[in-house]
Design an enzyme around this catalytic site. Structure first.
Site, short mmCIF file in Angstrom:
data_model
loop_
_atom_site.label_atom_id
_atom_site.label_comp_id
_atom_site.label_asym_id
_atom_site.label_seq_id
_atom_site.Cartn_x
_atom_site.Cartn_y
_atom_site.Cartn_z
N LYS A 10 41.56 57.65 69.79
CA LYS A 10 41.57 56.42 70.44
C LYS A 10 41.94 56.63 71.76
O LYS A 10 43.10 57.00 72.23
CB LYS A 10 42.40 55.29 69.83
N ASP A 33 47.74 40.91 65.64
CA ASP A 33 46.56 41.12 65.66
C ASP A 33 45.84 41.33 64.05
O ASP A 33 44.90 42.15 63.94
CB ASP A 33 45.86 41.94 66.60
#
Ligand code: ADP
Ligand code: MG
Length: 376
Positions: free
Chosen positions: A121, A226
Protein backbone atom coordinates in the site's frame (compact mmCIF):
# COMPACT_ATOMS: atom_id res chain seq x y z
CA UNK A 1 5.37 4.76 -16.28
CA UNK A 2 4.17 1.73 -14.41
CA UNK A 3 5.54 1.01 -10.98
CA UNK A 4 8.14 -1.53 -12.05
CA UNK A 5 10.98 -2.67 -9.81
CA UNK A 6 12.87 -3.97 -12.88
CA UNK A 7 13.40 -0.33 -13.79
CA UNK A 8 15.36 -0.11 -10.54
CA UNK A 9 18.12 -2.02 -12.33
CA UNK A 10 18.59 0.78 -14.84
CA UNK A 11 19.40 3.21 -12.10
CA UNK A 12 23.06 3.43 -11.16
CA UNK A 13 24.35 3.92 -7.65
CA UNK A 14 24.96 7.60 -8.53
CA UNK A 15 21.39 8.03 -9.79
CA UNK A 16 20.11 6.59 -6.58
CA UNK A 17 22.37 8.81 -4.51
CA UNK A 18 21.06 11.82 -6.41
CA UNK A 19 17.47 10.74 -5.78
CA UNK A 20 18.18 10.52 -2.05
CA UNK A 21 19.78 13.98 -2.22
CA UNK A 22 16.58 15.43 -3.72
CA UNK A 23 14.53 13.71 -1.02
CA UNK A 24 16.70 15.34 1.63
CA UNK A 25 16.55 18.75 -0.01
CA UNK A 26 12.76 18.51 0.02
CA UNK A 27 12.82 18.72 3.81
CA UNK A 28 13.16 22.47 3.25
CA UNK A 29 12.26 23.03 -0.38
CA UNK A 30 9.27 22.38 -2.53
CA UNK A 31 11.67 22.54 -5.50
CA UNK A 32 15.28 21.74 -4.62
CA UNK A 33 17.85 23.98 -6.37
CA UNK A 34 20.28 22.08 -8.60
CA UNK A 35 23.21 23.61 -6.70
CA UNK A 36 21.90 22.14 -3.46
CA UNK A 37 21.31 18.70 -5.00
CA UNK A 38 24.92 18.73 -6.24
CA UNK A 39 26.20 19.77 -2.82
CA UNK A 40 24.27 17.08 -0.97
CA UNK A 41 24.97 14.26 -3.45
CA UNK A 42 28.59 15.41 -3.90
CA UNK A 43 29.38 13.20 -6.88
CA UNK A 44 32.59 13.74 -8.82
CA UNK A 45 32.97 15.17 -12.35
CA UNK A 46 29.49 16.65 -12.72
CA UNK A 47 27.93 13.24 -12.11
CA UNK A 48 24.97 14.69 -10.25
CA UNK A 49 23.78 16.72 -13.25
CA UNK A 50 23.94 13.63 -15.45
CA UNK A 51 21.96 11.66 -12.90
CA UNK A 52 19.39 14.43 -12.63
CA UNK A 53 18.81 14.14 -16.38
CA UNK A 54 18.39 10.36 -16.18
CA UNK A 55 15.99 10.60 -13.24
CA UNK A 56 14.02 13.31 -15.02
CA UNK A 57 13.80 11.15 -18.15
CA UNK A 58 12.42 8.26 -16.11
CA UNK A 59 9.89 10.70 -14.52
CA UNK A 60 11.29 10.17 -11.07
CA UNK A 61 11.97 13.89 -10.77
CA UNK A 62 9.79 16.82 -11.73
CA UNK A 63 11.30 19.99 -13.17
CA UNK A 64 9.48 23.24 -13.54
CA UNK A 65 12.18 25.02 -15.49
CA UNK A 66 10.23 28.10 -16.50
CA UNK A 67 11.53 30.46 -13.83
CA UNK A 68 13.49 28.39 -11.44
CA UNK A 69 16.09 25.68 -11.79
CA UNK A 70 14.83 23.25 -9.19
CA UNK A 71 13.59 19.68 -8.99
CA UNK A 72 11.32 17.68 -6.76
CA UNK A 73 10.53 14.01 -6.37
CA UNK A 74 7.48 12.74 -8.18
CA UNK A 75 5.33 10.11 -6.51
CA UNK A 76 7.11 7.62 -8.73
CA UNK A 77 10.49 8.85 -7.51
CA UNK A 78 9.41 8.44 -3.91
CA UNK A 79 7.92 5.01 -4.73
CA UNK A 80 11.26 3.94 -6.19
CA UNK A 81 13.18 4.99 -3.09
CA UNK A 82 10.86 2.96 -0.89
CA UNK A 83 10.76 -0.02 -3.28
CA UNK A 84 14.52 -0.09 -3.61
CA UNK A 85 14.77 -0.33 0.16
CA UNK A 86 12.12 -3.06 0.40
CA UNK A 87 13.71 -5.02 -2.46
CA UNK A 88 17.16 -4.78 -0.90
CA UNK A 89 15.75 -6.03 2.42
CA UNK A 90 14.42 -9.09 0.56
CA UNK A 91 10.80 -8.24 1.42
CA UNK A 92 9.61 -8.22 -2.18
CA UNK A 93 11.02 -8.73 -5.66
CA UNK A 94 8.07 -8.35 -8.05
CA UNK A 95 5.28 -5.85 -8.39
CA UNK A 96 2.09 -7.23 -9.94
CA UNK A 97 -1.34 -5.82 -10.63
CA UNK A 98 -2.79 -2.77 -9.03
CA UNK A 99 -5.82 -3.91 -7.03
CA UNK A 100 -6.96 -0.65 -5.56
CA UNK A 101 -6.81 3.05 -6.07
CA UNK A 102 -8.24 5.44 -3.54
CA UNK A 103 -8.02 9.18 -3.14
CA UNK A 104 -5.15 8.68 -0.77
CA UNK A 105 -3.52 5.37 -1.67
CA UNK A 106 -2.54 2.94 -4.41
CA UNK A 107 -2.59 -0.80 -3.72
CA UNK A 108 -0.50 -3.39 -5.58
CA UNK A 109 0.07 -7.11 -5.34
CA UNK A 110 3.76 -7.83 -4.77
CA UNK A 111 5.66 -11.09 -4.46
CA UNK A 112 8.97 -12.25 -3.03
CA UNK A 113 11.48 -14.70 -4.54
CA UNK A 114 9.37 -17.65 -3.31
CA UNK A 115 6.38 -16.29 -5.25
CA UNK A 116 4.61 -15.56 -2.03
CA UNK A 117 2.02 -12.86 -2.70
CA UNK A 118 1.56 -9.86 -0.46
CA UNK A 119 -0.08 -6.45 -0.64
CA UNK A 120 1.82 -3.17 -1.02
CA UNK A 121 0.00 0.00 0.00
CA UNK A 122 1.47 3.32 -1.12
CA UNK A 123 0.09 6.27 0.77
CA UNK A 124 -0.69 9.36 -1.27
CA UNK A 125 -1.73 12.08 1.10
CA UNK A 126 -2.15 15.44 -0.54
CA UNK A 127 -2.32 13.83 -3.99
CA UNK A 128 -3.92 17.00 -5.31
CA UNK A 129 -0.92 19.25 -5.30
CA UNK A 130 -2.91 22.44 -5.57
CA UNK A 131 -0.08 24.64 -4.31
CA UNK A 132 2.26 23.94 -7.19
CA UNK A 133 -0.32 25.19 -9.68
CA UNK A 134 0.47 28.72 -8.65
CA UNK A 135 3.91 28.77 -7.12
CA UNK A 136 6.78 27.26 -8.98
CA UNK A 137 9.20 28.42 -6.38
CA UNK A 138 7.64 27.24 -3.23
CA UNK A 139 10.18 27.55 -0.48
CA UNK A 140 8.81 26.00 2.67
CA UNK A 141 9.59 28.74 5.10
CA UNK A 142 7.49 27.27 7.85
CA UNK A 143 8.90 23.85 8.47
CA UNK A 144 5.56 22.78 9.82
CA UNK A 145 4.04 23.28 6.41
CA UNK A 146 2.63 19.96 5.27
CA UNK A 147 4.48 18.32 2.44
CA UNK A 148 2.87 15.28 0.85
CA UNK A 149 6.07 13.39 1.43
CA UNK A 150 5.98 13.88 5.16
CA UNK A 151 2.24 13.37 5.53
CA UNK A 152 2.28 10.17 3.49
CA UNK A 153 5.17 8.88 5.56
CA UNK A 154 3.35 9.62 8.82
CA UNK A 155 0.20 7.91 7.49
CA UNK A 156 2.15 4.75 6.59
CA UNK A 157 3.91 4.69 9.93
CA UNK A 158 0.63 5.13 11.77
CA UNK A 159 -1.06 2.41 9.75
CA UNK A 160 1.80 -0.03 10.25
CA UNK A 161 2.03 0.65 14.00
CA UNK A 162 -1.71 0.10 14.53
CA UNK A 163 -1.85 -2.96 12.29
CA UNK A 164 1.04 -4.54 14.17
CA UNK A 165 -0.45 -3.82 17.61
CA UNK A 166 -3.87 -5.12 16.54
CA UNK A 167 -2.39 -8.19 14.91
CA UNK A 168 -0.38 -9.03 18.03
CA UNK A 169 -3.54 -8.78 20.10
CA UNK A 170 -5.48 -11.25 17.98
CA UNK A 171 -7.57 -8.85 15.89
CA UNK A 172 -8.61 -10.03 12.40
CA UNK A 173 -6.27 -7.76 10.40
CA UNK A 174 -3.66 -8.55 7.72
CA UNK A 175 -0.21 -9.60 8.93
CA UNK A 176 2.01 -6.51 8.89
CA UNK A 177 5.29 -7.39 7.14
CA UNK A 178 7.37 -4.26 6.70
CA UNK A 179 7.23 -0.57 5.90
CA UNK A 180 9.45 2.09 4.44
CA UNK A 181 8.78 5.77 3.83
CA UNK A 182 5.15 5.99 2.59
CA UNK A 183 4.72 2.24 1.87
CA UNK A 184 3.58 -0.70 3.91
CA UNK A 185 3.70 -4.37 3.01
CA UNK A 186 1.13 -6.72 4.52
CA UNK A 187 -0.29 -10.17 3.92
CA UNK A 188 -2.96 -10.53 1.27
CA UNK A 189 -6.30 -11.18 2.94
CA UNK A 190 -8.46 -13.83 1.34
CA UNK A 191 -11.89 -12.75 0.24
CA UNK A 192 -13.54 -9.63 -1.11
CA UNK A 193 -14.60 -6.27 0.21
CA UNK A 194 -18.08 -6.47 1.72
CA UNK A 195 -19.25 -3.97 -0.88
CA UNK A 196 -18.87 -6.67 -3.56
CA UNK A 197 -20.89 -9.27 -1.67
CA UNK A 198 -24.45 -9.67 -2.89
CA UNK A 199 -25.63 -12.29 -0.48
CA UNK A 200 -24.55 -13.72 2.86
CA UNK A 201 -25.39 -17.18 4.15
CA UNK A 202 -25.43 -15.96 7.76
CA UNK A 203 -26.02 -12.20 7.78
CA UNK A 204 -26.96 -12.25 11.45
CA UNK A 205 -23.65 -13.86 12.42
CA UNK A 206 -21.55 -11.52 10.27
CA UNK A 207 -23.47 -8.53 11.66
CA UNK A 208 -22.79 -9.53 15.24
CA UNK A 209 -19.13 -10.36 14.47
CA UNK A 210 -18.74 -6.83 13.13
CA UNK A 211 -20.48 -5.21 16.11
CA UNK A 212 -18.35 -7.32 18.48
CA UNK A 213 -15.27 -6.14 16.62
CA UNK A 214 -16.27 -2.50 17.13
CA UNK A 215 -16.75 -3.21 20.85
CA UNK A 216 -13.44 -5.10 21.10
CA UNK A 217 -11.62 -2.17 19.46
CA UNK A 218 -13.20 0.18 22.00
CA UNK A 219 -12.04 -2.10 24.82
CA UNK A 220 -8.51 -1.34 23.54
CA UNK A 221 -9.32 2.38 23.50
CA UNK A 222 -9.78 2.55 19.73
CA UNK A 223 -12.35 3.51 17.11
CA UNK A 224 -11.64 2.54 13.50
CA UNK A 225 -13.18 5.74 12.12
CA UNK A 226 -13.89 4.33 8.65
CA UNK A 227 -15.59 1.04 9.49
CA UNK A 228 -17.48 0.51 6.25
CA UNK A 229 -18.11 -2.03 3.46
CA UNK A 230 -14.91 -0.99 1.64
CA UNK A 231 -12.61 -1.65 4.60
CA UNK A 232 -14.08 -4.99 5.62
CA UNK A 233 -13.01 -8.04 3.63
CA UNK A 234 -14.96 -11.26 3.86
CA UNK A 235 -13.91 -14.77 2.78
CA UNK A 236 -15.84 -17.86 1.69
CA UNK A 237 -16.29 -18.95 5.31
CA UNK A 238 -17.77 -15.50 5.99
CA UNK A 239 -14.86 -14.55 8.23
CA UNK A 240 -13.89 -10.91 8.35
CA UNK A 241 -10.62 -9.03 7.94
CA UNK A 242 -10.46 -5.37 8.86
CA UNK A 243 -8.11 -3.06 6.88
CA UNK A 244 -7.21 0.63 6.47
CA UNK A 245 -6.08 2.23 9.72
CA UNK A 246 -4.64 5.72 9.16
CA UNK A 247 -7.75 7.45 10.50
CA UNK A 248 -8.08 5.45 13.74
CA UNK A 249 -9.07 7.60 16.70
CA UNK A 250 -8.83 7.13 20.44
CA UNK A 251 -11.91 6.56 22.59
CA UNK A 252 -10.68 9.56 24.61
CA UNK A 253 -11.04 11.84 21.56
CA UNK A 254 -13.38 14.79 22.09
CA UNK A 255 -15.74 13.50 19.38
CA UNK A 256 -15.21 9.81 20.14
CA UNK A 257 -18.90 9.07 20.57
CA UNK A 258 -19.72 10.59 17.19
CA UNK A 259 -17.01 8.48 15.45
CA UNK A 260 -18.16 5.36 17.29
CA UNK A 261 -21.81 5.89 16.36
CA UNK A 262 -20.86 6.61 12.78
CA UNK A 263 -19.01 3.27 12.49
CA UNK A 264 -21.97 1.40 14.02
CA UNK A 265 -24.51 3.18 11.82
CA UNK A 266 -22.49 2.47 8.66
CA UNK A 267 -22.87 -1.27 9.25
CA UNK A 268 -26.53 -1.11 10.26
CA UNK A 269 -27.48 0.94 7.21
CA UNK A 270 -25.43 -1.23 4.85
CA UNK A 271 -26.88 -4.50 6.19
CA UNK A 272 -30.39 -3.19 5.85
CA UNK A 273 -29.89 -1.89 2.31
CA UNK A 274 -27.81 -4.74 0.93
CA UNK A 275 -29.01 -7.83 2.80
CA UNK A 276 -32.41 -6.68 3.99
CA UNK A 277 -31.21 -7.43 7.49
CA UNK A 278 -32.31 -5.19 10.35
CA UNK A 279 -30.07 -5.58 13.38
CA UNK A 280 -32.11 -5.32 16.52
CA UNK A 281 -29.17 -4.75 18.80
CA UNK A 282 -26.17 -2.53 18.40
CA UNK A 283 -23.52 -1.25 20.82
CA UNK A 284 -23.63 2.13 22.56
CA UNK A 285 -20.48 4.08 23.25
CA UNK A 286 -21.31 4.64 26.93
CA UNK A 287 -21.57 0.86 27.52
CA UNK A 288 -18.06 0.19 26.19
CA UNK A 289 -15.24 -0.16 28.64
CA UNK A 290 -11.66 0.63 27.85
CA UNK A 291 -9.84 -2.18 29.66
CA UNK A 292 -6.65 -2.64 27.61
CA UNK A 293 -4.07 -0.23 26.28
CA UNK A 294 -2.12 -0.45 23.06
CA UNK A 295 -0.11 2.72 23.73
CA UNK A 296 3.13 0.88 24.50
CA UNK A 297 2.98 -1.35 21.42
CA UNK A 298 2.07 1.52 19.13
CA UNK A 299 4.85 3.79 20.30
CA UNK A 300 7.25 0.83 20.21
CA UNK A 301 6.72 0.79 16.44
CA UNK A 302 7.90 4.39 16.30
CA UNK A 303 4.55 6.15 16.15
CA UNK A 304 4.52 8.40 19.21
CA UNK A 305 1.77 10.52 20.72
CA UNK A 306 3.52 13.64 19.45
CA UNK A 307 3.46 12.21 15.93
CA UNK A 308 -0.24 11.47 16.27
CA UNK A 309 -0.88 15.07 17.22
CA UNK A 310 1.30 16.36 14.41
CA UNK A 311 -0.44 14.04 11.95
CA UNK A 312 -3.87 15.27 13.04
CA UNK A 313 -2.76 18.92 12.85
CA UNK A 314 -1.10 18.56 9.45
CA UNK A 315 -4.01 16.63 7.98
CA UNK A 316 -6.39 19.31 9.17
CA UNK A 317 -4.11 22.05 7.85
CA UNK A 318 -3.97 20.25 4.51
CA UNK A 319 -7.78 19.96 4.36
CA UNK A 320 -8.18 23.65 5.28
CA UNK A 321 -5.64 24.76 2.67
CA UNK A 322 -7.32 22.65 0.02
CA UNK A 323 -10.70 24.11 0.88
CA UNK A 324 -9.29 27.63 0.93
CA UNK A 325 -7.65 27.05 -2.44
CA UNK A 326 -10.84 25.69 -3.95
CA UNK A 327 -12.85 28.63 -2.61
CA UNK A 328 -10.38 31.25 -3.72
CA UNK A 329 -9.68 30.22 -7.31
CA UNK A 330 -11.78 33.21 -8.43
CA UNK A 331 -9.47 35.86 -6.97
CA UNK A 332 -6.19 34.45 -8.28
CA UNK A 333 -5.16 37.79 -9.81
CA UNK A 334 -4.96 39.53 -6.44
CA UNK A 335 -2.83 36.74 -5.05
CA UNK A 336 -0.37 37.00 -7.91
CA UNK A 337 0.21 40.67 -7.14
CA UNK A 338 0.95 39.81 -3.55
CA UNK A 339 3.41 37.16 -4.63
CA UNK A 340 5.26 39.71 -6.77
CA UNK A 341 5.57 42.10 -3.85
CA UNK A 342 7.21 39.43 -1.77
CA UNK A 343 9.70 38.32 -4.42
CA UNK A 344 12.72 40.24 -3.14
CA UNK A 345 12.16 39.26 0.44
CA UNK A 346 12.08 35.62 -0.61
CA UNK A 347 15.36 35.99 -2.48
CA UNK A 348 17.12 37.26 0.62
CA UNK A 349 15.72 34.50 2.74
CA UNK A 350 16.67 31.87 0.21
CA UNK A 351 20.24 33.09 0.07
CA UNK A 352 20.69 32.97 3.82
CA UNK A 353 19.15 29.53 4.00
CA UNK A 354 21.18 28.21 1.10
CA UNK A 355 24.36 29.34 2.87
CA UNK A 356 23.31 27.54 6.01
CA UNK A 357 22.45 24.45 4.04
CA UNK A 358 25.80 24.37 2.33
CA UNK A 359 27.45 24.66 5.75
CA UNK A 360 25.37 21.69 6.87
CA UNK A 361 26.17 19.75 3.76
CA UNK A 362 28.88 17.55 5.24
CA UNK A 363 26.36 16.35 7.81
CA UNK A 364 23.89 15.68 5.03
CA UNK A 365 26.54 13.96 2.97
CA UNK A 366 27.08 11.48 5.80
CA UNK A 367 23.34 10.93 5.99
CA UNK A 368 23.09 10.27 2.24
CA UNK A 369 25.96 7.78 2.52
CA UNK A 370 24.12 5.97 5.30
CA UNK A 371 20.87 5.92 3.28
CA UNK A 372 22.65 4.56 0.22
CA UNK A 373 24.46 1.92 2.28
CA UNK A 374 21.15 0.82 3.80
CA UNK A 375 19.82 -0.30 0.44
CA UNK A 376 22.96 -1.83 -1.02
P1 ADP B 1 -7.70 3.28 0.96
O1 ADP B 1 -7.01 4.02 2.06
O2 ADP B 1 -7.36 3.84 -0.39
O3 ADP B 1 -9.16 3.11 1.19
P2 ADP B 1 -7.42 0.44 1.64
O4 ADP B 1 -6.37 0.04 2.63
O5 ADP B 1 -8.81 0.50 2.16
O6 ADP B 1 -6.99 1.81 0.97
O7 ADP B 1 -7.37 -0.54 0.41
C1 ADP B 1 -8.12 -0.33 -0.78
C2 ADP B 1 -8.59 -1.66 -1.37
O8 ADP B 1 -7.47 -2.51 -1.64
C3 ADP B 1 -9.47 -2.45 -0.43
O9 ADP B 1 -10.83 -2.10 -0.56
C4 ADP B 1 -9.20 -3.89 -0.84
O10 ADP B 1 -9.99 -4.23 -1.96
C5 ADP B 1 -7.76 -3.86 -1.29
N1 ADP B 1 -6.84 -4.29 -0.19
C6 ADP B 1 -6.17 -3.50 0.67
N2 ADP B 1 -5.43 -4.20 1.53
C7 ADP B 1 -5.64 -5.49 1.24
C8 ADP B 1 -5.16 -6.74 1.79
N3 ADP B 1 -4.30 -6.77 2.81
N4 ADP B 1 -5.58 -7.89 1.21
C9 ADP B 1 -6.43 -7.86 0.16
N5 ADP B 1 -6.92 -6.73 -0.39
C10 ADP B 1 -6.54 -5.56 0.13
MG1 MG C 1 -10.21 1.96 2.44
Amino acid sequence: MKLDPKALRYLSKDDFRTLVAVEMGMKNHELVPVSLICTIASLKYGGTKKSIQTLHKFKLLFHDGRNYDGYKLTYLGYDFLALKTLVSRGVCSYVGNQIGVGKESDIYIVANDDNHEMVLKLHRLGRVSFKTIKNNRDYLRHRKSASWLYLSRLAALKEFAYMKALYENGFPVPTPIDYNRHCIVMSRARGYPLTQIVQLRHPSKVYSDLMNLIVKLASYGLIHGDFNEFNILINDEEEITLIDFPQMVSTSHLNAEMYFDRDVTCIRVFFEKRFDFIGERWPKFKDCQNIHSLDVEISASGFTRDMEKEFQDLSKQQDDEEEEFNNSSDDDDDDDEEDDDNENEDDDENNVDNDNEIKNSSKQEKHVKKEVEKVE
